[in-house]
Scaffold this active site. Structure first.
Site, PDB file in Angstrom:
ATOM      1  CB  SER A  25      45.235  84.472  72.703  1.00 45.74           C
ATOM      2  OG  SER A  25      45.513  85.137  71.489  1.00 45.74           O
ATOM      3  CG  ASN A  26      43.786  83.955  68.277  1.00 43.68           C
ATOM      4  OD1 ASN A  26      43.619  84.891  67.508  1.00 43.68           O
ATOM      5  ND2 ASN A  26      45.000  83.502  68.613  1.00 43.68           N
ATOM      6  CE1 TYR A  62      53.851  84.069  68.673  1.00 43.76           C
ATOM      7  CE2 TYR A  62      54.642  85.777  70.135  1.00 43.76           C
ATOM      8  CZ  TYR A  62      53.632  85.220  69.388  1.00 43.76           C
ATOM      9  OH  TYR A  62      52.405  85.837  69.359  1.00 43.76           O
ATOM     10  CB  SER A  78      48.416  91.865  64.061  1.00 47.96           C
ATOM     11  OG  SER A  78      49.038  90.613  64.198  1.00 47.96           O
ATOM     12  N   PRO A  79      48.547  95.168  65.861  1.00 51.10           N
ATOM     13  CG  PRO A  79      49.649  96.544  67.395  1.00 51.10           C
ATOM     14  CD  PRO A  79      49.488  95.105  66.999  1.00 51.10           C
ATOM     15  CG  HIS A  91      49.144  81.122  70.946  1.00 44.61           C
ATOM     16  ND1 HIS A  91      50.510  81.051  70.774  1.00 44.61           N
ATOM     17  CD2 HIS A  91      48.742  82.148  70.169  1.00 44.61           C
ATOM     18  CE1 HIS A  91      50.891  82.009  69.934  1.00 44.61           C
ATOM     19  NE2 HIS A  91      49.837  82.670  69.550  1.00 44.61           N
ATOM     20  CD  GLN A 126      48.138  88.621  72.567  1.00 47.12           C
ATOM     21  OE1 GLN A 126      48.748  88.130  71.617  1.00 47.12           O
ATOM     22  NE2 GLN A 126      48.687  88.791  73.755  1.00 47.12           N
ATOM     23  CE  LYS A 168      50.443  85.670  72.726  1.00 47.27           C
ATOM     24  NZ  LYS A 168      51.794  86.061  72.318  1.00 47.27           N
ATOM     25  CG  ASP A 203      52.461  89.091  73.596  1.00 49.02           C
ATOM     26  OD1 ASP A 203      51.577  88.815  74.423  1.00 49.02           O
ATOM     27  OD2 ASP A 203      52.543  88.539  72.482  1.00 49.02           O
ATOM     28  CE  LYS A 221      59.105  91.858  64.562  1.00 49.08           C
ATOM     29  NZ  LYS A 221      59.553  92.157  63.172  1.00 49.08           N
ATOM     30  CG  ASN A 279      55.587 101.501  67.124  1.00 48.99           C
ATOM     31  OD1 ASN A 279      55.288 102.255  66.197  1.00 48.99           O
ATOM     32  ND2 ASN A 279      56.046 100.277  66.921  1.00 48.99           N
TER      33      ASN A 279
HETATM   34  N1  LIG Z   1      47.873  85.785  70.051  1.00 47.77           N
HETATM   35  C1  LIG Z   1      48.112  85.607  68.777  1.00 47.77           C
HETATM   36  O1  LIG Z   1      47.631  84.662  68.140  1.00 47.77           O
HETATM   37  C2  LIG Z   1      48.989  86.611  68.070  1.00 47.77           C
HETATM   38  C3  LIG Z   1      49.006  86.651  66.661  1.00 47.77           C
HETATM   39  C4  LIG Z   1      49.795  87.612  66.034  1.00 47.77           C
HETATM   40  C5  LIG Z   1      50.537  88.504  66.806  1.00 47.77           C
HETATM   41  N2  LIG Z   1      50.539  88.422  68.181  1.00 47.77           N
HETATM   42  C6  LIG Z   1      51.330  89.351  69.029  1.00 47.77           C
HETATM   43  O2  LIG Z   1      51.153  90.682  68.557  1.00 47.77           O
HETATM   44  C7  LIG Z   1      52.430  91.207  68.193  1.00 47.77           C
HETATM   45  C8  LIG Z   1      52.316  92.208  67.058  1.00 47.77           C
HETATM   46  O3  LIG Z   1      51.748  91.637  65.903  1.00 47.77           O
HETATM   47  P1  LIG Z   1      52.555  91.394  64.558  1.00 47.77           P
HETATM   48  O4  LIG Z   1      53.920  90.978  64.912  1.00 47.77           O
HETATM   49  O5  LIG Z   1      51.725  90.501  63.719  1.00 47.77           O
HETATM   50  O6  LIG Z   1      52.601  92.768  63.781  1.00 47.77           O
HETATM   51  P2  LIG Z   1      52.395  94.335  64.017  1.00 47.77           P
HETATM   52  O7  LIG Z   1      52.927  94.773  65.311  1.00 47.77           O
HETATM   53  O8  LIG Z   1      51.003  94.657  63.653  1.00 47.77           O
HETATM   54  O9  LIG Z   1      53.330  94.872  62.832  1.00 47.77           O
HETATM   55  C9  LIG Z   1      54.694  94.595  62.813  1.00 47.77           C
HETATM   56  C10 LIG Z   1      55.270  95.149  61.527  1.00 47.77           C
HETATM   57  O10 LIG Z   1      55.192  96.569  61.556  1.00 47.77           O
HETATM   58  C11 LIG Z   1      56.511  97.115  61.405  1.00 47.77           C
HETATM   59  N3  LIG Z   1      56.612  98.277  62.305  1.00 47.77           N
HETATM   60  C12 LIG Z   1      56.416  98.296  63.640  1.00 47.77           C
HETATM   61  N4  LIG Z   1      56.548  99.551  64.107  1.00 47.77           N
HETATM   62  C13 LIG Z   1      56.848 100.325  63.034  1.00 47.77           C
HETATM   63  C14 LIG Z   1      57.103 101.714  62.873  1.00 47.77           C
HETATM   64  N5  LIG Z   1      57.040 102.551  63.916  1.00 47.77           N
HETATM   65  N6  LIG Z   1      57.379 102.181  61.625  1.00 47.77           N
HETATM   66  C15 LIG Z   1      57.427 101.331  60.570  1.00 47.77           C
HETATM   67  N7  LIG Z   1      57.194 100.025  60.660  1.00 47.77           N
HETATM   68  C16 LIG Z   1      56.892  99.510  61.886  1.00 47.77           C
HETATM   69  C17 LIG Z   1      57.467  96.018  61.800  1.00 47.77           C
HETATM   70  O11 LIG Z   1      58.665  96.152  61.090  1.00 47.77           O
HETATM   71  P3  LIG Z   1      60.092  96.147  61.840  1.00 47.77           P
HETATM   72  O12 LIG Z   1      60.138  94.862  62.590  1.00 47.77           O
HETATM   73  O13 LIG Z   1      61.048  96.265  60.710  1.00 47.77           O
HETATM   74  O14 LIG Z   1      60.091  97.350  62.733  1.00 47.77           O
HETATM   75  C18 LIG Z   1      56.709  94.770  61.324  1.00 47.77           C
HETATM   76  O15 LIG Z   1      56.897  94.570  59.947  1.00 47.77           O
HETATM   77  C19 LIG Z   1      53.244  89.962  67.849  1.00 47.77           C
HETATM   78  O16 LIG Z   1      54.611  90.225  67.776  1.00 47.77           O
HETATM   79  C20 LIG Z   1      52.826  89.045  68.963  1.00 47.77           C
HETATM   80  O17 LIG Z   1      53.485  89.395  70.153  1.00 47.77           O
HETATM   81  C21 LIG Z   1      49.750  87.486  68.803  1.00 47.77           C
END
Ligand SMILES: NC(=O)c1ccc[n+]([C@@H]2O[C@H](COP(=O)([O-])OP(=O)(O)OC[C@H]3O[C@@H](n4cnc5c(N)ncnc54)[C@H](OP(=O)(O)O)[C@@H]3O)[C@@H](O)[C@H]2O)c1
Length: 285
Positions: free
Chosen positions: A148-149, A51, A197-198, A109, A170, A76, A46, A239, A249
């Site tokens: 998304s959103n 980005y 952001s799961p 997006h 999304q 996106k 994704d 992510k 994960n």
């Molecule tokens: N559509 C939208 O508007 C939108 C908005 C936000 C996000 N997104 C998408 O959703 C994705 C995920 O969201 P996000 O990037 O906000 O955050 P996230 O996946 O909720 O959390 C990422 C954080 O968790 C840590 N992490 C991940 N796996 C881990 C594990 N097994 N153990 C310990 N720490 C772990 C990562 O650290 P490390 O990197 O150090 O592993 C990072 O700090 C984005 O990358 C993007 O693709 C979309």
């Protein structure tokens, strides 16, 4: 096994339930991250125009050694493109940057440009951008299209005038932040929800109640977070660029009991997303 599990989109396209989020993975490191994830078993990536790593993600997809058709790639259309011409041009630019003939999924997006998130009237602009996605879909550049959103009213705006219905929405979805009404509405409309952001951008890992529940299941807090959104029927997009975290994960081949899902839904909202709290997706504006 999560590595092989897919949902089926309304047009029959299969989408892996687990995908790698790439927000904040710099372009220069994105190809390595994609290749590491492919080795771990990820088949779904994704990214987004915003980005600024589409080139790197595309390089990873093209050089990972797997046939293109075994991978699922999403990008996106930037939130600022609210007319047909700029949205259409941006889709072609994405394909060119990524070095790909087609994307598996392209989504709008955000219903508003980020500078005016959750404000203004962009109904006509969103219908225009959607028409650009429909055209690219008809031309075979995109295998599926979505948003998304989008809240209910944003979805209704598209649903009332589209030729092709949005196939995914999304949205921000994690333990302590679960919009059940929107989840139900998407389900009723046949729109698959993708959870972004799961892990609450990492903040869920600081929560004692989540840690305790993870311990009960003998999994890491991150794996519990990923499993939680899968239990809700959503795609999970955690992510990381760290191969050990990627592996962790995927350790989600367990189920959370109905009672524990209810308990997780009741956890008090995470109040701060740390250094990114000011971003529109987390601050709501
Ligand atoms: N559509 C939208 O508007 C939108 C908005 C936000 C996000 N997104 C998408 O959703 C994705 C995920 O969201 P996000 O990037 O906000 O955050 P996230 O996946 O909720 O959390 C990422 C954080 O968790 C840590 N992490 C991940 N796996 C881990 C594990 N097994 N153990 C310990 N720490 C772990 C990562 O650290 P490390 O990197 O150090 O592993 C990072 O700090 C984005 O990358 C993007 O693709 C979309």
């Amino acid at each position: 096994m999560i590595r092989n599990e897919t949902y089926i989109l309304p047009n029959g396209v299969e989408i892996p339930k687990l995908g790698l989020g790439t927000w904040f993975i710099p372009d220069a490191q994105a190809a390595e991250a994609v290749k590491a994830a492919v080795s771990v078993g990820y088949r779904h990536f994704d990214t987004a125009q915003a980005y600024e790593n589409e080139r790197g993600v595309g390089e990873g997809v093209c050089t990972c050694g797997l046939p293109r058709e075994q991978l699922f790639v999403t990008s996106k259309v930037a939130a600022e493109h609210k007319d047909h011409a700029s949205a259409a041009r941006s889709i072609d630019e994405t394909l060119s940057k990524m070095g790909l003939d087609y994307l598996d999924l392209m989504i709008i997006h955000s219903p508003q440009p980020w500078a005016g998130f959750r404000g203004g009237d962009y109904a006509a602009g969103n219908r225009e951008a959607w028409r650009a996605l429909e055209d690219a879909y008809a031309a075979g550049k995109l295998r599926a299209i979505g948003v998304s959103n989008f809240k209910k009213e944003d979805l209704d705006n598209i649903l009332s005038s589209c030729k092709v219905r949005p196939m995914v929405n999304q949205i921000l979805l994690h333990i302590s932040n679960t919009d059940l009404a929107l989840l139900d509405y998407c389900k009723a409309q046949g729109i698959l929800v993708e959870a972004y952001s799961p892990i609450a951008h990492g903040e869920a890992l600081k929560n004692g109640q989540i840690a305790a529940m993870a311990q009960k299941y003998g999994v890491s807090p991150a794996a519990l977070c990923v499993r939680y959104v899968l239990e809700l029927g959503a795609v999970a997009l955690p992510k990381t660029a760290d191969p050990a975290h990627m592996e962790d994960n995927t350790a989600v081949d367990f189920s959370i009991s109905a009672g524990d899902m209810e308990a997780l839904k009741q956890i008090a909202p995470i109040e701060s997303y740390g250094a990114v709290s000011h971003f529109p997706v987390f601050s709501g504006k």
